[in-house]
Design a protein around this motif. Structure first.
Motif, PDB file in Angstrom:
ATOM      1  N   LEU A   1      -6.394   1.585  -8.741  1.00 47.08           N
ATOM      2  CA  LEU A   1      -6.146   0.412  -9.119  1.00 47.08           C
ATOM      3  C   LEU A   1      -4.606   0.071  -9.186  1.00 47.08           C
ATOM      4  CD1 LEU A   1      -8.883   0.736 -12.120  1.00 47.08           C
ATOM      5  CD2 LEU A   1      -9.001  -0.822 -10.112  1.00 47.08           C
ATOM      6  N   PHE A   2      -3.975   1.018  -9.429  1.00 46.05           N
ATOM      7  CA  PHE A   2      -2.517   0.724  -9.674  1.00 46.05           C
ATOM      8  C   PHE A   2      -2.005   0.081  -7.954  1.00 46.05           C
ATOM      9  CE2 PHE A   2      -0.807   3.602 -13.028  1.00 46.05           C
ATOM     10  CZ  PHE A   2      -1.532   2.794 -13.968  1.00 46.05           C
ATOM     11  N   GLN A   3      -2.602   0.636  -6.926  1.00 48.26           N
ATOM     12  CA  GLN A   3      -2.271   0.570  -5.645  1.00 48.26           C
ATOM     13  C   GLN A   3      -2.528  -0.907  -5.378  1.00 48.26           C
ATOM     14  OE1 GLN A   3      -0.290   1.882  -3.635  1.00 48.26           O
ATOM     15  NE2 GLN A   3      -0.795   0.264  -2.000  1.00 48.26           N
ATOM     16  N   ALA A   4      -3.845  -1.164  -5.886  1.00 47.63           N
ATOM     17  CA  ALA A   4      -4.326  -2.620  -5.772  1.00 47.63           C
ATOM     18  C   ALA A   4      -3.551  -3.698  -6.367  1.00 47.63           C
ATOM     19  CB  ALA A   4      -5.779  -2.799  -6.429  1.00 47.63           C
ATOM     20  N   ALA A   5      -3.056  -2.952  -7.591  1.00 47.26           N
ATOM     21  CA  ALA A   5      -2.072  -4.125  -8.186  1.00 47.26           C
ATOM     22  C   ALA A   5      -0.602  -4.305  -7.790  1.00 47.26           C
ATOM     23  CB  ALA A   5      -2.066  -3.731  -9.715  1.00 47.26           C
ATOM     24  N   GLY A   6      -0.460  -3.311  -6.813  1.00 46.17           N
ATOM     25  CA  GLY A   6       0.849  -3.207  -6.148  1.00 46.17           C
ATOM     26  C   GLY A   6       2.049  -2.593  -7.179  1.00 46.17           C
ATOM     27  N   LEU A   7       1.577  -1.823  -7.831  1.00 45.43           N
ATOM     28  CA  LEU A   7       2.505  -1.260  -8.937  1.00 45.43           C
ATOM     29  C   LEU A   7       3.358   0.148  -8.336  1.00 45.43           C
ATOM     30  CD1 LEU A   7       0.168  -1.009 -12.315  1.00 45.43           C
ATOM     31  CD2 LEU A   7       2.201  -2.563 -11.762  1.00 45.43           C
ATOM     32  N   TRP A   8       2.458   0.676  -7.652  1.00 39.04           N
ATOM     33  CA  TRP A   8       3.221   1.636  -6.796  1.00 39.04           C
ATOM     34  C   TRP A   8       4.688   1.316  -6.036  1.00 39.04           C
ATOM     35  CZ3 TRP A   8       2.199   5.945  -9.317  1.00 39.04           C
ATOM     36  CH2 TRP A   8       1.019   6.259  -9.379  1.00 39.04           C
ATOM     37  N   GLU A   9       4.191   0.298  -5.187  1.00 38.10           N
ATOM     38  CA  GLU A   9       5.405  -0.119  -4.170  1.00 38.10           C
ATOM     39  C   GLU A   9       6.675  -0.874  -5.324  1.00 38.10           C
ATOM     40  OE1 GLU A   9       6.407  -3.757  -1.191  1.00 38.10           O
ATOM     41  OE2 GLU A   9       4.252  -3.281  -1.808  1.00 38.10           O
ATOM     42  N   LYS A  10       6.110  -1.447  -6.459  1.00 37.28           N
ATOM     43  CA  LYS A  10       7.100  -1.984  -7.513  1.00 37.28           C
ATOM     44  C   LYS A  10       7.761  -0.918  -8.237  1.00 37.28           C
ATOM     45  CE  LYS A  10       7.063  -4.660 -11.999  1.00 37.28           C
ATOM     46  NZ  LYS A  10       6.355  -5.430 -12.929  1.00 37.28           N
ATOM     47  N   TRP A  11       7.314   0.305  -8.701  1.00 38.08           N
ATOM     48  CA  TRP A  11       8.021   1.402  -9.181  1.00 38.08           C
ATOM     49  C   TRP A  11       9.176   1.810  -8.214  1.00 38.08           C
ATOM     50  CZ3 TRP A  11       2.960   2.736 -11.900  1.00 38.08           C
ATOM     51  CH2 TRP A  11       2.718   2.224 -12.809  1.00 38.08           C
ATOM     52  N   VAL A  12       8.483   2.077  -6.945  1.00 37.31           N
ATOM     53  CA  VAL A  12       9.195   2.991  -6.104  1.00 37.31           C
ATOM     54  C   VAL A  12      10.519   2.201  -5.791  1.00 37.31           C
ATOM     55  CG1 VAL A  12       9.461   3.533  -3.498  1.00 37.31           C
ATOM     56  CG2 VAL A  12       7.522   4.278  -4.832  1.00 37.31           C
ATOM     57  N   THR A  13      10.520   0.927  -5.527  1.00 35.80           N
ATOM     58  CA  THR A  13      11.634  -0.076  -5.230  1.00 35.80           C
ATOM     59  C   THR A  13      12.433  -0.193  -6.464  1.00 35.80           C
ATOM     60  OG1 THR A  13      10.250  -1.568  -4.199  1.00 35.80           O
ATOM     61  CG2 THR A  13      12.087  -2.500  -5.005  1.00 35.80           C
ATOM     62  N   ALA A  14      11.913  -0.082  -7.662  1.00 38.48           N
ATOM     63  CA  ALA A  14      12.828  -0.164  -9.062  1.00 38.48           C
ATOM     64  C   ALA A  14      13.499   1.321  -8.872  1.00 38.48           C
ATOM     65  CB  ALA A  14      11.967  -0.224 -10.086  1.00 38.48           C
ATOM     66  N   ALA A  15      12.814   2.340  -8.700  1.00 36.37           N
ATOM     67  CA  ALA A  15      13.459   3.649  -8.649  1.00 36.37           C
ATOM     68  C   ALA A  15      14.594   3.789  -7.506  1.00 36.37           C
ATOM     69  CB  ALA A  15      12.431   4.850  -8.404  1.00 36.37           C
ATOM     70  N   LEU A  16      14.418   3.157  -6.607  1.00 29.52           N
ATOM     71  CA  LEU A  16      15.560   3.224  -5.372  1.00 29.52           C
ATOM     72  C   LEU A  16      16.504   2.308  -5.657  1.00 29.52           C
ATOM     73  CD1 LEU A  16      13.152   3.679  -2.297  1.00 29.52           C
ATOM     74  CD2 LEU A  16      14.164   5.650  -3.661  1.00 29.52           C
ATOM     75  N   GLY A  17      16.366   1.587  -6.668  1.00 29.08           N
ATOM     76  CA  GLY A  17      17.450   0.507  -6.975  1.00 29.08           C
ATOM     77  C   GLY A  17      17.807  -0.524  -6.330  1.00 29.08           C
TER      78      GLY A  17
END
Length: 480
Positions: free
Chosen positions: A464-480
């Motif tokens: 469900l997180f993947q369907a919402a695009g959250l993983w990509e959003k969190w990874v992008t935020a972590a990488l800065g």
């Protein structure tokens, strides 16, 4: 030379690890609640009459009540010496006589009637009249028993060090027996392991993807309030279920049923944690306070009556879980979808059936379970209702995926559908384990310890997180 003096035992807190007055009070609340409340108000200042009225209103089994092991050993030693063992109590005579018969003690008992509360000096006078000054040994557990110990040959003091010291100072031969209760027992009665159920308050936040710190703190406070509220109801439920728990292979070890914690302590503890729950709820919002009050009222109704009604009990259980989701929405200020509630309710209807299936499957006979309306013959019906609950939950989840809210929150729609696979697997697995009696008596507590089941839930949430695009959003935020 063998001691031939009678051994006289107080009952409440001495021979028994419980109190007959409070036993009848809680039995009365379960069996005749309105009449019990009326009797308490009418005779609050007349203890003897109150005890007599409560006995008339209730049917309780004195043979199931917990006996203090050290006092029981004292009784056996006295019997071996050929001594008479007599019960002398301020409790009602009808119960004391029945208790004496249950344990093969002397049929000569001293107890309260409708007009006389046999306590303290009155009890001492009755015993001196029967056995003479210093003509008996007496076991008690309270400061009020000092009036009796003064006239006994030997003072047997159960769990009251101050009274033991006072009697020794007065020159009495004193035998000390450990008693009392521990805070650990009280903590166990609050069932903190059940607080894990209140993670359901996070469901609206999870569904809305609102992970702001202020939102999470509000929901955490809501969880604490619900945990305290639930604990207060657990205490009430255990006090109402004393006899049923004592007949249960596992529940008989619960703090109140076993006598490890006095009923009076439980009542005070329940009031304190219930008050704390309402205070925290009031700090969050009036709406949240209203929800938690509703939860406590419905839980109390469940404990008093509804849990004994077939099928209604399961629907109420599902409702109590659904209320937690609603509470999470009010605590966080997040809007909750009707489809989410339509998914949650039938899912927990299934888990309610799983709870009953586990209980009846593990039962030894076909008769209905004590305090419940189900027995082994109900397994097929419970299974069918559970299956209907699974179908209803999955259908609601599927229909939700077509709403505008779902399209906005979950752009990759096919992953939402794919998440139905581990969710279905988890629900069916829970049902199967319950049907074959391979679960704990509480499916939610079991689910939180079931590694395979937790794995399925984590897979569903990850999809469900993947369907919402959250993983990509969190990874992008972590990488800065």
């Amino acid at each position: 030379m063998a001691d031939t003096k009678p051994l006289v035992l107080d009952v409440d807190g001495t021979f028994l690890r419980t109190d007959l007055l409070f036993e009848t009070f809680w039995a009365g609340l379960g069996q005749a609640p309105l009449a019990t409340i009326r009797a308490c108000f009418a005779h609050l200042t007349d203890p003897a009459r109150l005890k007599a009225e409560l006995v008339k209103l209730t049917t309780i089994r004195t043979d199931l009540m917990p006996v203090a092991p050290d006092v029981a050993a004292l009784v056996e030693d006295a019997r071996a010496q050929g001594r008479e063992v007599v019960l002398a109590s301020a409790s009602n005579a009808a119960l004391v006589e029945r208790l004496a018969a249950d344990h093969g003690l002397s049929d000569r008992v001293f107890a309260s009637g409708e007009a006389l509360n046999l306590k303290g000096p009155r009890k001492a006078a009755a015993l001196v009249e029967a056995f003479g000054e210093g003509g008996f040994d007496y076991a008690g557990n309270d400061t009020v028993d000092r009036a009796v110990w003064q006239h006994a040959d030997r003072a047997i003091v159960v769990g009251d060090p101050a009274s033991a010291r006072a009697m020794e100072a007065a020159g009495k031969d004193v035998i000390r027996i450990d008693g009392g209760w521990s805070p650990r027992g009280v903590a166990k009665a609050l069932r903190p392991h059940q607080w894990v159920k209140n993670v359901l308050l996070f469901v609206p936040v999870l569904a809305a993807h609102d992970f702001q710190l202020s939102t999470l703190i509000a929901v955490l406070l809501g969880m604490i309030a619900f945990s305290f509220a639930a604990s207060s109801i657990y205490v009430v439920n255990d006090l109402l279920d004393l006899e049923a728990d004592r007949l249960h292979v596992k529940k008989k070890h619960r703090p109140f049923a076993s006598g490890a914690v006095p009923i009076q302590v439980g009542m005070v503890t329940g009031l304190l944690v219930g008050g704390a729950a309402l205070a925290i709820a009031a700090l969050l919002s009036p709406a949240f306070l209203a929800v938690i009050v509703g939860y406590m009222v419905l839980s109390l109704a469940y404990s008093l009556k509804l849990k004994r009604l077939r099928w209604i009990d399961i629907a109420v259980l599902a409702g109590l879980y659904t209320i937690r989701v609603v509470a999470g929405a009010f605590a966080s200020g997040v809007e909750v979808s009707g489809y989410l509630l339509a998914f949650i309710f039938p899912a927990f209807l299934t888990l309610g059936c799983v709870k009953r299936l586990t209980e009846v499957t593990l039962a030894e006979g076909d008769e209905r379970l004590p305090g419940r309306g189900y027995g082994k013959p109900d397994r097929p019906d419970l299974l069918n209702v559970a299956i209907l609950g699974i179908v209803g939950a999955l259908l609601s989840f599927f229909l939700y995926s077509f709403t505008d809210q779902a399209r906005m929150l979950y752009p990759t729609q096919w992953l939402v559908w794919a998440a139905l696979v581990p969710i279905t697997w988890w629900l069916v697995r829970m049902l199967r384990l319950g049907y074959y009696g391979k679960q704990d008596h509480d499916p939610i507590v079991f689910a939180m310890k079931d590694k395979r089941g937790l794995g399925l839930l984590m897979i569903a949430i990850a999809m469900l997180f993947q369907a919402a695009g959250l993983w990509e959003k969190w990874v992008t935020a972590a990488l800065g």
